[in-house]
Motif scaffolding. Structure first.
Motif, PDB file in Angstrom:
ATOM      1  N   THR A 384       0.411  -1.224   0.049  1.00 19.51           N
ATOM      2  CA  THR A 384      -0.308  -0.031  -0.105  1.00 19.51           C
ATOM      3  C   THR A 384       0.924   1.101  -0.171  1.00 19.51           C
ATOM      4  O   THR A 384       1.507   1.452   0.751  1.00 19.51           O
ATOM      5  N   GLY A 385       0.551   2.049  -0.531  1.00 18.00           N
ATOM      6  CA  GLY A 385       0.984   2.995  -0.689  1.00 18.00           C
ATOM      7  C   GLY A 385       0.467   4.196   0.283  1.00 18.00           C
ATOM      8  O   GLY A 385      -0.096   4.115   0.719  1.00 18.00           O
ATOM      9  N   ALA A 386       2.043   4.997   0.931  1.00 20.73           N
ATOM     10  CA  ALA A 386       1.357   6.113   1.851  1.00 20.73           C
ATOM     11  C   ALA A 386       0.912   7.087   1.755  1.00 20.73           C
ATOM     12  O   ALA A 386       0.965   7.928   0.353  1.00 20.73           O
ATOM     13  N   ILE A 387       0.172   8.323   1.936  1.00 20.91           N
ATOM     14  CA  ILE A 387      -0.058   9.517   1.967  1.00 20.91           C
ATOM     15  C   ILE A 387       0.747  10.585   2.805  1.00 20.91           C
ATOM     16  O   ILE A 387       1.978  10.132   3.605  1.00 20.91           O
ATOM     17  N   LEU A 439      -5.352   9.208  11.241  1.00 23.99           N
ATOM     18  CA  LEU A 439      -5.519   8.854  12.331  1.00 23.99           C
ATOM     19  C   LEU A 439      -5.206   7.581  12.042  1.00 23.99           C
ATOM     20  O   LEU A 439      -5.343   6.776  13.030  1.00 23.99           O
ATOM     21  N   GLU A 440      -4.499   7.161  11.067  1.00 29.29           N
ATOM     22  CA  GLU A 440      -4.185   5.423  10.817  1.00 29.29           C
ATOM     23  C   GLU A 440      -3.057   5.658  10.051  1.00 29.29           C
ATOM     24  O   GLU A 440      -2.182   5.745   9.040  1.00 29.29           O
ATOM     25  N   LEU A 441      -2.061   4.502  10.713  1.00 31.34           N
ATOM     26  CA  LEU A 441      -0.494   4.400   9.986  1.00 31.34           C
ATOM     27  C   LEU A 441      -0.229   2.509   9.941  1.00 31.34           C
ATOM     28  O   LEU A 441      -0.581   1.790  10.692  1.00 31.34           O
ATOM     29  N   PHE A 442       0.606   2.564   8.666  1.00 29.81           N
ATOM     30  CA  PHE A 442       0.352   0.792   8.946  1.00 29.81           C
ATOM     31  C   PHE A 442       1.694   0.992   8.933  1.00 29.81           C
ATOM     32  O   PHE A 442       2.717   1.281   8.418  1.00 29.81           O
ATOM     33  N   TYR A 443       2.117  -0.665   8.776  1.00 30.35           N
ATOM     34  CA  TYR A 443       3.702  -1.003   9.001  1.00 30.35           C
ATOM     35  C   TYR A 443       4.138  -1.552   7.348  1.00 30.35           C
ATOM     36  O   TYR A 443       3.128  -2.165   6.651  1.00 30.35           O
ATOM     37  N   VAL A 446       6.092  -5.443   9.060  1.00 27.54           N
ATOM     38  CA  VAL A 446       5.277  -7.029   9.467  1.00 27.54           C
ATOM     39  C   VAL A 446       3.797  -6.128   9.309  1.00 27.54           C
ATOM     40  O   VAL A 446       3.511  -5.064   9.132  1.00 27.54           O
ATOM     41  N   GLN A 447       2.929  -7.446   8.955  1.00 24.53           N
ATOM     42  CA  GLN A 447       1.665  -7.225   9.120  1.00 24.53           C
ATOM     43  C   GLN A 447       0.818  -6.146  10.156  1.00 24.53           C
ATOM     44  O   GLN A 447       0.234  -7.004  11.019  1.00 24.53           O
ATOM     45  N   ALA A 448       0.968  -5.083  10.457  1.00 19.75           N
ATOM     46  CA  ALA A 448      -0.277  -3.947  11.740  1.00 19.75           C
ATOM     47  C   ALA A 448      -0.343  -2.883  11.586  1.00 19.75           C
ATOM     48  O   ALA A 448       0.491  -2.845  10.256  1.00 19.75           O
ATOM     49  N   GLU A 449      -1.394  -2.220  11.842  1.00 19.83           N
ATOM     50  CA  GLU A 449      -1.571  -1.260  12.123  1.00 19.83           C
ATOM     51  C   GLU A 449      -2.074  -0.951  13.498  1.00 19.83           C
ATOM     52  O   GLU A 449      -2.483  -1.579  13.774  1.00 19.83           O
ATOM     53  N   LEU A 450      -2.128   0.980  13.256  1.00 21.13           N
ATOM     54  CA  LEU A 450      -2.294   1.008  14.145  1.00 21.13           C
ATOM     55  C   LEU A 450      -3.544   2.297  14.264  1.00 21.13           C
ATOM     56  O   LEU A 450      -3.074   3.051  13.138  1.00 21.13           O
ATOM     57  N   ALA A 461      -5.611   7.394  21.909  1.00 22.62           N
ATOM     58  CA  ALA A 461      -5.482   6.552  22.623  1.00 22.62           C
ATOM     59  C   ALA A 461      -4.998   6.491  20.837  1.00 22.62           C
ATOM     60  O   ALA A 461      -4.798   6.882  19.997  1.00 22.62           O
ATOM     61  N   LEU A 462      -4.493   5.334  21.024  1.00 18.19           N
ATOM     62  CA  LEU A 462      -3.643   4.385  19.679  1.00 18.19           C
ATOM     63  C   LEU A 462      -4.545   2.274  20.320  1.00 18.19           C
ATOM     64  O   LEU A 462      -3.777   2.253  21.282  1.00 18.19           O
ATOM     65  N   THR A 463      -4.945   1.864  18.930  1.00 24.41           N
ATOM     66  CA  THR A 463      -4.945   0.802  18.812  1.00 24.41           C
ATOM     67  C   THR A 463      -4.236  -0.374  17.947  1.00 24.41           C
ATOM     68  O   THR A 463      -3.918   0.132  16.681  1.00 24.41           O
ATOM     69  N   LEU A 464      -3.049  -1.400  18.842  1.00 28.83           N
ATOM     70  CA  LEU A 464      -2.301  -1.751  17.223  1.00 28.83           C
ATOM     71  C   LEU A 464      -3.571  -2.983  16.799  1.00 28.83           C
ATOM     72  O   LEU A 464      -4.139  -4.157  18.191  1.00 28.83           O
ATOM     73  N   TYR A 465      -3.682  -3.131  15.746  1.00 27.98           N
ATOM     74  CA  TYR A 465      -4.242  -4.084  15.081  1.00 27.98           C
ATOM     75  C   TYR A 465      -2.897  -5.168  14.530  1.00 27.98           C
ATOM     76  O   TYR A 465      -2.561  -4.866  13.543  1.00 27.98           O
ATOM     77  N   GLN A 466      -3.146  -6.173  15.035  1.00 31.57           N
ATOM     78  CA  GLN A 466      -1.946  -7.584  14.526  1.00 31.57           C
ATOM     79  C   GLN A 466      -2.627  -8.783  14.410  1.00 31.57           C
ATOM     80  O   GLN A 466      -3.047  -8.917  16.100  1.00 31.57           O
ATOM     81  N   ASN A 467      -2.380  -9.903  13.553  1.00 31.06           N
ATOM     82  CA  ASN A 467      -2.529 -11.571  13.535  1.00 31.06           C
ATOM     83  C   ASN A 467      -4.335 -10.974  14.733  1.00 31.06           C
ATOM     84  O   ASN A 467      -4.126 -12.423  15.339  1.00 31.06           O
ATOM     85  N   GLY A 468      -5.033 -10.619  13.928  1.00 28.80           N
ATOM     86  CA  GLY A 468      -6.209 -10.771  14.641  1.00 28.80           C
ATOM     87  C   GLY A 468      -6.899  -9.784  16.095  1.00 28.80           C
ATOM     88  O   GLY A 468      -7.796 -10.389  16.787  1.00 28.80           O
ATOM     89  N   GLN A 469      -5.595 -10.101  16.326  1.00 31.82           N
ATOM     90  CA  GLN A 469      -5.562  -9.076  17.935  1.00 31.82           C
ATOM     91  C   GLN A 469      -5.863  -7.380  17.821  1.00 31.82           C
ATOM     92  O   GLN A 469      -5.601  -6.908  17.306  1.00 31.82           O
ATOM     93  N   GLU A 470      -6.647  -6.833  19.176  1.00 30.35           N
ATOM     94  CA  GLU A 470      -6.155  -5.524  19.455  1.00 30.35           C
ATOM     95  C   GLU A 470      -6.026  -5.605  20.643  1.00 30.35           C
ATOM     96  O   GLU A 470      -6.261  -5.583  21.551  1.00 30.35           O
ATOM     97  N   LEU A 471      -4.610  -4.421  20.609  1.00 29.15           N
ATOM     98  CA  LEU A 471      -4.553  -3.706  21.953  1.00 29.15           C
ATOM     99  C   LEU A 471      -3.877  -2.545  21.821  1.00 29.15           C
ATOM    100  O   LEU A 471      -3.866  -2.015  21.412  1.00 29.15           O
TER     101      LEU A 471
END
Length: 477
Positions: A384-387, A439-443, A446-450, A461-471
């Motif tokens: 994916t390209g970034a803005i 409001l969204e960042l991606f790596y 690794v396959q993960a998003e903030l 706050a921020l939420t980490l989305y990775q491997n089906g988990q949300e932290l």
């Protein structure tokens, strides 16, 4: 080597139910399907009955795409190097030159902590902190540091282990740095010389060496450079072109946990050397894939898998037929070596591009083909390209965020002078992240998003989305 949420895999290379030609056709189709965009890159080898039944070389050794990957292409093995370091230790133990029960202060008298034994280093139960996550002020970033440099830091900066040795399993590359140094002290040779004389040469591995790619005298002929996807330019670049991977240079003199380069064919020879007891007796090698316990009697495991001496395995019995493997990940590289004693089945994958395919789903697909089953569909990672964010949008994201259920676990979001954003989780290196929107960042590492939460025009706050988990992490400053 950067450790994110891991997941368990199950692999069983038991029976080959199809002809070699059918296997070749299906495997070839699998790898061709992964390279439809021309960006898949690596060396792959499958063996059955101790014979190679499939080899595939795809992609290029460099970002400019001027040198194709071939059978002589060398790759950084990353953590697959650990099985070689463990073999050196096992050889010296077999010769009676060391004991797995030795306290490491026998070899490093200036270390301040005690009761760490060689067996703790081999199985990651020492409690010695991960050197890749040390305070960056401890490290001289102006040079390529060696194991001796890291040892000095351990001796002067680390007063105690993070837990009583043997109480826990915690993967730490520092363990294998120390094992490489023990090999040097016991053998009287440099780690590189010992490995060449006692492992690589006897195994017939002519294209394998302890290798620092960024040293001034490094021979980069046939060396597959590690690459990663740059979301800004929408292209693959050398990992050395990413500011977030600057540590690769000043850590490049380390060896033991990584730092060995090899080819797919040489890894096949390595597997054969183990099979034929060329380097170690079968009885002593079996210790490397045997189950051991923590101080509380529980088995030593990593993500549900048993951890031996540089090998992972799923079978707790002492059967020689059980599959064993180790994977590796280092910026730009993904690797795996899987072997089975009884059937002499091996799968080797060496890739020099991040952001394409992970080794575990690839392994599952290869296994399915060998068993004449329908192979699972492998999804290529989305590129994916970034803005571009303006200054005030960047500033609102910066700060420290604490995990709601474990406050000592923190995320730090920082930016450099060029406006590039970086995310750093406690105990890990800072990794560049890219804006999908304000409001969204991606790596891309690794396959993960903030994803950031906003209330009354303030980031909360921020939420980490990775491997089906949300932290979820709350902003604290």
């Amino acid at each position: 080597m950067i450790r994110f949420v891991l997941f368990s895999i199950f692999l069983c290379l038991n029976t080959l139910l199809v002809t070699a030609q059918t296997v070749q056709q299906r495997l070839d189709s699998l790898f061709q399907s992964l390279n439809q965009d021309g960006e898949f890159s690596g060396a792959f080898l499958v063996a059955d009955g101790g014979k190679v039944v499939f080899e595939k070389y795809i992609g290029f050794e460099n970002p400019a795409k001027t040198k194709k990957i071939n059978s002589n292409s060398r790759f950084e093995l990353a953590s697959v190097s650990k099985q070689f370091t463990a073999m050196a230790v096992m050889q010296l133990e077999e010769q009676g030159k060391l004991s797995y029960e030795d306290d490491i202060t026998k070899y490093f008298p200036h270390i301040k902590f005690k009761n760490v034994r060689i067996k703790n280093l081999l199985r990651h139960t020492s409690g010695i902190p991960e050197f890749l996550a040390w305070d960056q002020q401890w490290i001289d970033k102006k040079k390529i540091n060696t194991n001796q440099d890291f040892l000095k830091i351990i001796e002067t900066k680390i007063d105690s282990t993070s837990f009583k040795p043997g109480d826990q399993y915690t993967y730490s590359n520092t363990n294998y740095l120390l094992l490489a140094l023990i090999v040097e002290k016991v053998s009287g040779q440099s780690f590189a010389s010992y490995m060449q004389q006692h492992i690589f040469k006897p195994a017939g591995m002519k294209n394998t060496s302890v290798f620092s790619a960024r040293s001034s005298n490094a021979d980069l002929k046939n060396y597959a450079k590690g690459m990663a996807y740059d979301a800004k330019t929408k292209s693959f670049k050398s990992v050395d072109d990413f500011p977030a991977f600057s540590y690769l240079t000043y850590f490049d003199g380390g060896s033991g946990p990584y730092g060995i380069s090899s080819t797919a064919q040489d890894l096949f020879k390595w597997n054969q050397a183990i099979q034929n007891n060329t380097l170690l007796t079968r009885q002593n090698f079996m210790k490397a894939i045997s189950v051991d316990t923590l101080n509380n009697g529980k088995s030593i495991k990593m993500a549900g898998l048993y951890y031996g001496f540089g090998w992972l395995f799923t079978d707790s019995t002492n059967s020689e037929s059980k599959m064993h493997f180790h994977s590796g990940g280092y910026p730009g590289y993904k690797t795996i070596n899987i072997r089975d004693f009884k059937e002499q089945k091996y799968f080797i994958a060496l890739m020099n591009k991040w952001n394409t395919v992970d080794v575990y789903p690839l392994t599952s697909a290869v296994n399915a083909i060998l068993q004449k089953r329908k192979a699972p569909v492998i999804e290529r990672e989305k590129l994916t390209g970034a803005i571009i964010l303006v200054e005030f949008q960047i500033k609102q994201l910066l700060g420290t965020y604490e995990y709601t259920k474990q406050p000592e676990l923190k995320f730090k979001i920082t930016a450099d002078d060029n406006g590039s954003l970086f995310a750093q989780l406690s105990g890990q290196s800072a990794i560049e992240v890219y804006p999908k929107n304000e409001l969204e960042l991606f790596y891309t590492a690794v396959q993960a998003e903030l994803k950031f939460s906003k209330e009354n025009d303030q980031i909360t706050a921020l939420t980490l989305y990775q491997n089906g988990q949300e932290l979820k992490f709350n902003k604290v400053k």
